[in-house]
Design an enzyme around this catalytic site. Structure first.
Site, PDB file in Angstrom:
ATOM      1  N   SER B 161       0.751  -1.426   0.182  1.00 44.47           N
ATOM      2  CA  SER B 161      -0.057  -0.008   0.082  1.00 44.47           C
ATOM      3  C   SER B 161       1.002   1.175  -0.096  1.00 44.47           C
ATOM      4  O   SER B 161       1.781   1.194  -0.798  1.00 44.47           O
ATOM      5  CB  SER B 161      -0.777  -0.148   1.304  1.00 44.47           C
ATOM      6  N   ARG B 231     -12.140   7.214   8.982  1.00 41.88           N
ATOM      7  CA  ARG B 231     -11.546   5.774   9.021  1.00 41.88           C
ATOM      8  C   ARG B 231     -12.834   4.838   8.437  1.00 41.88           C
ATOM      9  O   ARG B 231     -12.557   3.871   7.771  1.00 41.88           O
ATOM     10  CB  ARG B 231     -11.587   5.468  10.443  1.00 41.88           C
ATOM     11  N   ASP B 328      -8.476  -6.732  -5.212  1.00 44.33           N
ATOM     12  CA  ASP B 328      -7.953  -5.390  -4.381  1.00 44.33           C
ATOM     13  C   ASP B 328      -8.733  -4.385  -5.305  1.00 44.33           C
ATOM     14  O   ASP B 328      -8.179  -4.186  -6.586  1.00 44.33           O
ATOM     15  CB  ASP B 328      -6.431  -5.245  -4.300  1.00 44.33           C
ATOM     16  N   HIS B 361      -7.991  -5.313  -0.500  1.00 44.18           N
ATOM     17  CA  HIS B 361      -6.616  -4.729  -0.436  1.00 44.18           C
ATOM     18  C   HIS B 361      -5.793  -5.189   0.946  1.00 44.18           C
ATOM     19  O   HIS B 361      -4.740  -5.402   0.799  1.00 44.18           O
ATOM     20  CB  HIS B 361      -6.863  -3.254  -0.319  1.00 44.18           C
ATOM     21  N   ASP B 362      -6.973  -5.323   1.754  1.00 45.02           N
ATOM     22  CA  ASP B 362      -6.204  -6.039   3.187  1.00 45.02           C
ATOM     23  C   ASP B 362      -5.546  -7.480   2.932  1.00 45.02           C
ATOM     24  O   ASP B 362      -4.708  -7.838   4.164  1.00 45.02           O
ATOM     25  CB  ASP B 362      -7.394  -6.031   4.272  1.00 45.02           C
TER      26      ASP B 362
END
Lengths: 391, 391
Positions: B161, B231, B328, B361-362
């Protein structure tokens, strides 16, 4: 004082001319939450002429932030109606042939009763004392309006996004009152990701101190920043990554170099800020909470059946045309295919088109010739079957 | 009072034990924005042992909300370091073999100088008077730290990232100091969509009255709601639609029916609210502005070349391994392929793996055996070439 007298206190309405029906006078309307609503307004517009046997009516249902001004000129903005590409004389939804009705949804803020309207019992704006509504409630109110108009059966119910949810709800709740149904860029239930995005927006609004625990109208305030952030977050989901790259990329706004600060250096930033700020002027913050909540709660198969879409529509005689857009990631084409599989499993008459487009979810509101051809073709064919056009 | 004395005033630091270097003492560091930074802290951790010829150092670079506690136990949270799946004895980034360094980025809030640190000139928290920094500045500070440590060349620089942006920046800015480079789930430039998402977060923070025009620390406040909304919005982009559906779907939170209200009816809502609220405790709001801005400004080909990645890396001798994850959508696999095409065009030695994963993405932070095998294999091969393992 009746709702009709007080409705103009709605600050989002500002006396603009629209037709309005007062419903639930003899008998209150029962809402899904259990509350009852009496003497409520439904603001609506019509286009074209209802034929003698009242068989040419099309109900167009609007999306989250839409309104009843689907065609012609919107008297509030002075701009073209939100779907004038699709609705009007000679357009695919041809007002020379069909009688088009569009209502502002229950919970909305363009003249229909919602949290920004005045509660006749207190003579103050409802705010968050307005009962939480569902897509089912929106459709029930539309059905009452059609009763008032003496329209038994809709030739078609057509809508995109949340409008598509209403179209599906019509087909499930009033199968005998719908001849054809066109759910566009929508889903039979709200996904976790969509609940998540709208939850971000709601949290942004409710975190704004000017939200005043939902009673900002009484307090003479407006949660401007919260609404603006909510709109910005949602707006991203309406466009495809490719469309954002093509339209904005990394181009800077009126400058040659970045400023090394937090101003809107990039065009995409100033575009989003503008979207947020202008939305504040035209949309009520609480309506945003209510209408997004209605979408979250939408789950057609659970509400109307055993959890299987095929059961919901079993034996339906409605002619369906389901439309998705290939780059829509807000309501994925796969979610349309779930609808199509359910309908097919129910033995329904269903056409499905996934329109190849790079415009994302917003494609249904934009110029997409292939989509327009599908709409025109499907409706003309259905009109022949319905006897509106000679075979 | 020196920065070293005052740094513990950073409320996000709370005296947790971490190594810290004071840099820019003899000569201030020039930032991309034109400002100069002197006597600034870089907080860092190391794992494993530096070998005699200092050839086994791996710099692991962290993502937006990461920190220096990449492995072992994070002394602040008491939980495992954020990449302990990947970094540790016997792990793919094997601390029995490599000397691993991880620094909190410049602009961060875990001990490195940033907007939450104390400005030695005023003896008050910098707030938004801290200069806006770039990925280039973060890397320049890391290079100064390596100078201090006497490490001339990194065996590898590895990051996901925003960490991947730093890895690419290292390869572009200090090609002679990098033997191998592993940019993971990243991009050579921030897309319009990603700028848009982070702009939503920044607007949410800056709209919070408790942000106090960026000087909330001086005012003894904290823009809690703004940070929480920021967030929440970002967190959605870290997971795939499929992962959200699988993990949460439409399941309700501790209840059998929806409440017809705006509480967290759905698990996804309470999960996001929890993510938002807990983030407030551990991350500085201004750091969020600064670090996201650094990402927005990242544009490797423009900063280091003519606009073409192939020109940036022309003639490079660095061994690259580029990794993306199929689901992602924050940093699309296509953005990794852009990097690979640029490297290939530059004649670089590059491997590319798109790991099939539904975790979004994680995925780079989660258990993904195929990804771990790729990392282990690439690093072992590079270690042989580097003479760290006998051929």
């Amino acid at each position: 004082m009746s709702i009709a007298d007080t409705a103009n206190n709605n600050p989002y309405e500002d006396d603009f001319p629209t037709q309005k029906a007062i419903l639930g006078m003899d008998m209150p309307m029962r809402l899904d939450c259990g509350a009852e609503l009496s003497n409520f307004s439904i603001a609506y517009e019509t286009y074209g002429t209802l034929n003698a046997d009242k068989s040419n009516a099309i109900l167009v249902t609007h999306a989250l932030t839409g309104d009843q001004f689907v065609a012609g000129v919107n008297p509030v903005t002075g701009k073209a109606g939100w779907w004038s590409i699709m609705v009007g004389p000679g357009k695919p939804i041809d007002t020379d042939r069909y009688f088009v009705i569009c209502t502002n949804v229950l919970g909305g803020c363009m003249g229909t009763s919602g949290p920004a309207a005045v509660n006749p019992e207190t003579n103050e704006p409802w705010g968050v004392d307005f009962p939480v509504i569902t897509i089912g409630d929106m459709v029930r109110a539309q059905a009452l309006l059609l009763d008032e108009m003496g329209i038994e059966t809709l030739f078609s119910v057509v809508g995109g996004s949340m409008g598509g949810m209403q179209a599906l709800e019509w087909a499930a709740a009033y199968p005998e009152r719908v001849f054809s149904c066109v759910p566009i860029a929508t889903a039979a239930t709200h996904s976790a990701q969509n609940i998540a995005f709208y939850e971000v927006g709601r949290q942004a609004i409710m975190a704004d101190p000017d939200w005043c625990d939902g009673h900002y109208l009484k307090a003479g305030k407006k949660p401007r920043s919260g609404v603006s952030v909510a709109r910005m977050a949602a707006h991203i989901t309406y466009m495809s990554e490719a469309a954002l790259t093509q339209k904005f990329g990394r181009r800077l706004q009126d400058r040659e170099k970045v400023t090394f600060g937090f101003e809107a250096d990039f065009q995409i930033e100033s575009y989003l800020r503008h979207q947020g700020n202008s939305f504040v002027e035209r949309f009520d913050a609480n309506s945003y909470l209510y209408v997004t909540r209605a979408m979250d709660y939408f789950d057609l198969a659970t509400t109307h059946g055993s959890g299987r879409l095929a059961d919901v529509f079993k034996g339906t005689e409605i002619r369906f045309c389901v439309v998705s857009f290939s780059s829509d990631w807000h309501y994925l084409p796969e979610e349309s295919r779930v609808i199509v599989r359910g309908l097919t499993g129910a033995g329904a008459n269903v056409s499905y088109v996934d329109v190849v487009s790079d415009k994302g979810h917003d494609a249904f509101l934009l110029e997409e010739p292939a989509f327009e051809r599908v709409m025109r073709g499907f409706l003309e064919d259905a009109a022949r079957k319905r006897g509106l056009i000679d075979e």
